[in-house]
Design a protein around this motif. Structure first.
Motif, short mmCIF file in Angstrom:
data_model
loop_
_atom_site.label_atom_id
_atom_site.label_comp_id
_atom_site.label_asym_id
_atom_site.label_seq_id
_atom_site.Cartn_x
_atom_site.Cartn_y
_atom_site.Cartn_z
N ASN A 1 0.83 -1.21 0.00
CA ASN A 1 0.00 0.00 0.00
C ASN A 1 0.86 1.25 0.00
O ASN A 1 1.60 1.51 0.94
N LEU A 2 0.73 2.04 -1.06
CA LEU A 2 1.54 3.25 -1.19
C LEU A 2 0.66 4.50 -1.27
O LEU A 2 1.07 5.52 -1.83
N ILE A 3 -0.55 4.42 -0.74
CA ILE A 3 -1.41 5.61 -0.68
C ILE A 3 -0.85 6.53 0.41
O ILE A 3 -0.72 6.13 1.57
N ALA A 4 -0.54 7.77 0.02
CA ALA A 4 0.19 8.66 0.94
C ALA A 4 -0.66 9.16 2.10
O ALA A 4 -0.13 9.70 3.08
N SER A 5 -1.97 9.01 2.01
CA SER A 5 -2.84 9.56 3.07
C SER A 5 -3.34 8.50 4.03
O SER A 5 -4.22 8.78 4.84
N GLU A 6 -2.81 7.30 3.94
CA GLU A 6 -3.31 6.21 4.78
C GLU A 6 -2.22 5.69 5.70
O GLU A 6 -1.04 5.96 5.52
N ASN A 7 -2.67 4.91 6.68
CA ASN A 7 -1.73 4.20 7.54
C ASN A 7 -2.53 3.17 8.32
O ASN A 7 -3.77 3.11 8.17
N LYS B 1 -2.25 9.73 8.93
CA LYS B 1 -1.40 9.58 7.73
C LYS B 1 0.01 9.19 8.21
O LYS B 1 0.23 8.03 8.54
N THR B 2 0.94 10.15 8.26
CA THR B 2 2.24 9.77 8.85
C THR B 2 2.10 9.60 10.36
O THR B 2 2.91 8.91 10.98
N LEU B 3 1.11 10.23 10.97
CA LEU B 3 0.76 9.89 12.35
C LEU B 3 -0.25 8.74 12.24
O LEU B 3 -1.36 8.95 11.76
N PRO B 4 0.14 7.54 12.68
CA PRO B 4 -0.68 6.37 12.33
C PRO B 4 -1.81 6.10 13.31
O PRO B 4 -1.91 5.02 13.89
N GLY B 5 -2.69 7.07 13.47
CA GLY B 5 -3.76 6.94 14.44
C GLY B 5 -5.11 6.63 13.82
O GLY B 5 -5.20 6.29 12.63
N PRO B 6 -6.17 6.73 14.61
CA PRO B 6 -7.52 6.52 14.08
C PRO B 6 -7.88 7.66 13.12
O PRO B 6 -7.36 8.77 13.27
N GLN B 7 -8.79 7.41 12.19
CA GLN B 7 -9.19 8.50 11.29
C GLN B 7 -9.90 9.58 12.09
O GLN B 7 -10.83 9.28 12.86
N GLY B 8 -9.44 10.82 11.95
CA GLY B 8 -10.01 11.92 12.71
C GLY B 8 -9.23 13.19 12.43
O GLY B 8 -8.37 13.22 11.54
N PHE C 1 14.47 14.99 -4.42
CA PHE C 1 13.16 14.33 -4.60
C PHE C 1 12.12 14.67 -3.51
O PHE C 1 10.99 14.96 -3.80
N THR C 2 12.53 14.56 -2.25
CA THR C 2 11.53 14.68 -1.18
C THR C 2 12.21 14.82 0.18
O THR C 2 13.32 14.31 0.37
N GLN C 3 11.52 15.48 1.09
CA GLN C 3 11.94 15.44 2.50
C GLN C 3 10.79 14.95 3.36
O GLN C 3 10.72 15.21 4.55
N SER C 4 9.84 14.28 2.70
CA SER C 4 8.67 13.78 3.45
C SER C 4 8.49 12.29 3.16
O SER C 4 9.43 11.62 2.75
N HIS C 5 7.27 11.82 3.33
CA HIS C 5 6.95 10.42 3.04
C HIS C 5 6.56 10.21 1.58
O HIS C 5 6.30 9.10 1.16
N GLN C 6 6.47 11.30 0.82
CA GLN C 6 5.90 11.23 -0.53
C GLN C 6 6.94 11.28 -1.64
O GLN C 6 7.98 11.93 -1.51
N GLN D 1 4.88 5.64 4.11
CA GLN D 1 4.73 5.56 5.57
C GLN D 1 4.13 4.24 6.05
O GLN D 1 4.54 3.73 7.08
N GLU D 2 3.19 3.68 5.29
CA GLU D 2 2.56 2.44 5.79
C GLU D 2 3.51 1.26 5.65
O GLU D 2 3.63 0.43 6.56
N MET D 3 4.20 1.17 4.52
CA MET D 3 5.12 0.04 4.34
C MET D 3 6.31 0.16 5.30
O MET D 3 6.83 -0.85 5.79
N THR D 4 6.70 1.38 5.60
CA THR D 4 7.77 1.58 6.60
C THR D 4 7.30 1.09 7.96
O THR D 4 8.06 0.48 8.72
#
Ligand code: DSN
Length: 423
Positions: free
Chosen positions: A30-36, A230-237, A314-319, A368-371
């Protein structure tokens, strides 16, 4: 014989949930950047009696009886947010990042007020637009001048524009968020003209908690809004935090009773656990995320892909953002990858017109999720290789699917979280 359709429908729902749990959680890259995914402990605590209850109002000042345990965990969550983000006031009641944004727009702008945001092709979240939450509160959006090479706001051109247009609010952050935004650089002109600054941290909140991204409050934001998943892997909110007491009072009213009645209390224990886990493991997790994103971007370029912002690392984030226009466009590429169980989203690139949103030039990738499941350098290489075989060498994605499933088997337990906690 009469078929019991209700029973069959129940079975179908259960089957769909089982299939989802197996496919997306165990068999996909899963490489969706807004999920975790939440940790096992947070997940367990998510399904509790809290999900049935109401707790309108403020902690210890609720409109319903029966909320003493909600108050207890929400009080802890507030303290944890304050500590993790070094802030004074926070509201955890928005149900999503979009709602947190809506509350900020309501508290910070007037009808007809002007806001500077990114354009959608340059990375804005849809809530930052006239057709989104900004429009709901009657604001008007002007896009920042944007430097495509750097994939960031063009500071000099923006200063000129801000002096000319004198907006009410500068909005930073968005859905494509490769590099820290020039907050420090624009704070001075904002101060000169009495302009407020809002920072949408939804994508990078975990990186801020892990101290690897810019610290928006210290760099000049008046308020930070965010989602919590997202990069904070908590409940959706969603959540909001600020150090400005007067502004906080307006934000709180915008949240309740403005936008939220009940705030879906079952999120809060899971959020507490996530915040405690980020306190303990957040720096290591965030560092690994950014290293993996940079590694994946490099590995993709080595294999012939066009990755944006190459000259700037390229990036300094998860994306990571890819231009796949020469490979059939974002829609085709995302669909081909899905056939192999690699999940990404098609994405507009800065030069795409909004009308091309069904088949834009790009795809957006988040690691972020695969990490979280323990993938590191070698796995980033392997993902780049899967993508090369499917998208550049033209291998049948259906044939690659079994390889992806087998590759995923070693990465099914979330890391950077409390293990083996009995409840
Ligand atoms: N639209 C989501 C994203 O993918 O960035 C956030 O709401």
């Amino acid at each position: 014989m009469e078929v019991n359709t209700t029973e069959r429908q129940v079975e179908k729902v259960i089957e769909a949930v089982d299939a989802q749990n197996k496919w997306r959680k165990l068999e996909c890259i899963n490489l969706i950047a807004s999920e975790n995914v939440m940790s096992p402990l947070a997940t367990k605590l998510y399904a509790s009696d809290f999900m049935h209850r109401y707790a309108e109002g403020d902690i210890a000042h609720r409109h319903y009886q029966g909320g003493k345990y909600v108050d207890e965990v929400e009080g802890l969550a507030v303290e944890l947010v304050k500590r993790l983000f070094n802030t004074t006031f926070t509201d955890l009641r928005p149900l999503s990042g979009s709602m947190a944004n809506l509350a900020c727009f309501k508290a910070l702008t007037e009808i007809g007020g002007v806001l500077f945001t990114l354009s959608v092709p340059c990375g804005a979240h849809i809530s930052h637009q006239n057709f989104g939450s900004v429009g709901i509160v009657g604001g008007k959006v002007k896009p920042y001048p944007f430097d495509i090479e750097r994939m960031n706001i063009d500071v000099d051109a923006t200063i000129r524009q801000v002096k000319k247009e004198k907006p009410d609010l500068l909005v930073f952050g968005g859905s494509v968020f490769l590099f820290p935004n020039p907050l420090k650089e624009l704070r001075e002109v904002a101060d000169e003209l009495g302009i407020r600054i809002m920072y949408d941290a939804a994508h990078v909140l975990g990186l801020i908690a892990g101290k690897i991204f810019q610290d928006p409050l210290r760099e000049g934001a008046d308020v930070v809004s965010s989602s919590t998943h997202k990069t904070l892997p908590g409940p959706q909110g969603g959540l909001i935090f600020t150090n400005d007491e007067e502004l906080f009072e307006r934000l709180k009213t915008a949240v309740f009773p403005g936008i939220v009645s009940n705030h879906h209390c079952h999120r809060i224990p899971a959020l507490c656990i996530t915040l405690l886990e980020m306190q303990k493991y957040g720096e290591e997790y965030a560092n690994n995320i950014v290293r993996n994103a940079q590694k994946l971007a490099g590995a993709l370029v080595e294999r012939g892909f066009k990755v944006l912002a190459e000259s700037y690392g390229f990036t300094q984030s998860h994306q990571v953002l890819l231009d796949v226009s020469s490979l059939g466009g974002g829609r085709k590429v995302a669909k081909d990858l899905e056939k192999a169980n690699i999940i990404v989203n098609k994405n507009l690139l800065p030069w795409d017109p909004l009308t091309s949103k069904e088949n834009p030039s790009g795809i957006r990738i988040g690691v972020q999720e695969m990490t979280r499941f323990g993938m590191a350098y070698n796995e980033m290489d392997q993902i780049a290789e899967f993508m090369e075989k499917i998208l550049i060498k033209g291998k049948n994605p259906h044939h690659k699917k079994e390889e992806v499933i087998s590759f995923r088997k070693d990465f099914i337990t979330p890391k950077f979280c409390f293990q083996n906690v009995e409840i």
